[in-house]
Design an enzyme around this catalytic site. Structure first.
Site, PDB file in Angstrom:
ATOM      1  CE1 TYR A 118       2.815  -6.694  -0.019  1.00  0.00           C
ATOM      2  CE2 TYR A 118       0.568  -6.587  -0.123  1.00  0.00           C
ATOM      3  CZ  TYR A 118       1.621  -6.859  -0.632  1.00  0.00           C
ATOM      4  OH  TYR A 118       1.723  -7.051  -2.115  1.00  0.00           O
ATOM      5  CB  SER A 155      -0.356  -4.375  -3.459  1.00  0.00           C
ATOM      6  OG  SER A 155      -1.526  -5.287  -3.150  1.00  0.00           O
TER       7      SER A 155
END
Length: 299
Positions: free
Chosen positions: A161, A148
């Site tokens: 995350y 990501s």
């Protein structure tokens, strides 16, 4: 990797989002497909859709947190198709909130899927590909790990995350270097999407009972609301990202970005490190988001 027709692709998180789009493109290219997911109904629907298009498909429930399930996926792929050429370690979940409010269960769930899932997939399938290459002098393989932009930046209220995705970037860069060191017939890429409508902001729908969360804190509710809005309003589609990913595989391109325009933030982050500056304001260009988040934290 230049040839896709009749090659075998393994895709985790295959029932929705990027995984589903990887499968659809693989089908169009004439690949044999091994699909893994934790959501049975969505997996069945995707399998049926691909088989209707004429693809050969093996679909399995697989929680990538568990090495034995990833190994079972690899064994089933070999039994059905006899080789594996392309692997998408793509399964991922999202979770937010102030970092000191994340529970042990939050960490175990997110790291279990986002990091340990990639660790298991990389270890098991790289070794399997080396075995395939021994019996096929023309073997070409490739591994794509989904990270990501959060693996290159550190936005607030996304700590669990961020940690998981930074680790995936590091793992994949190291994999790339290790494969080159031994002159392996296997390539590697890391996919770093930004805000793309994939359903990841709703990944708690599939959160397993053994890592169930507590009642969300105000910061977790705020992070969820902002994530929902940012992901759902994304203009770049999962299909576009998947097409870009297959082109990167053909071009032997390592870094794959859904939003190259966001790399200015990465450059500024790197300059902070090199110049030994304190970390910059992640909301410098979007101060309204900072104020929105602060307001929600006070509710």
């Amino acid at each position: 990797m230049q040839v896709f027709k009749d090659r075998v692709a393994v895709i985790t998180g295959a029932a929705s989002g990027f995984g589903r789009e990887f499968a659809l493109i693989g089908s169009r290219l004439g690949m044999k497909l091994v699909l893994a997911d934790v959501q049975q109904d969505a997996l069945d629907k995707t399998k049926a859709e691909l088989e209707h298009q004429g693809a050969q498909v093996l679909a399995m429930l697989c929680d990538v947190r568990h090495a034995e399930q990833v190994q079972a996926l690899a064994d089933a792929a070999m039994k059905r198709f006899g080789a594996v050429h392309l692997v998408f370690n793509n399964a991922g979940v999202g979770s937010g909130g102030l970092i000191w409010e994340n529970t042990q269960s939050d960490w175990e769930w997110v790291l279990g899927v986002n990091l340990w899932g990639v660790i298991h997939g990389t270890r098991i399938f790289t070794n399997l590909m080396f075995e395939c290459a021994k019996s096929d002098p023309q073997f070409e393989g490739h591994i794509v790990n989904t990270a990501s932009m959060a693996g290159l930046l550190n936005a607030p209220a996304m700590g669990v995350y961020n940690v998981s995705k930074h680790a995936v970037v590091s793992l994949t860069e190291t994999l790339y270097q290790d494969l080159n060191l031994v002159e392996a017939p296997i390539g590697a890429s890391v996919l770093c999407p930004y805000f793309v409508p994939t359903g990841i902001s709703q990944s708690h729908r599939n959160r397993p009972d053994d890592v169930k969360g507590d009642v969300p804190t105000s910061s977790q509710r705020a992070a969820q609301a902002i994530s929902d809005k940012a992901v759902s309003s994304g203009k770049v589609t999962a299909q576009e990202v998947a097409e870009k990913t297959f082109k990167a595989i053909s071009d032997k391109q390592f870094y794959i970005f859904s939003h190259p325009g966001a790399l200015g933030n990465v450059q500024e982050h790197m300059e902070d490190i090199i110049l030994q500056r304190n970390p910059g304001d992640p909301y410098k260009a979007t101060p309204h988001i900072r104020e929105m988040l602060r307001a929600k934290l006070k509710m």
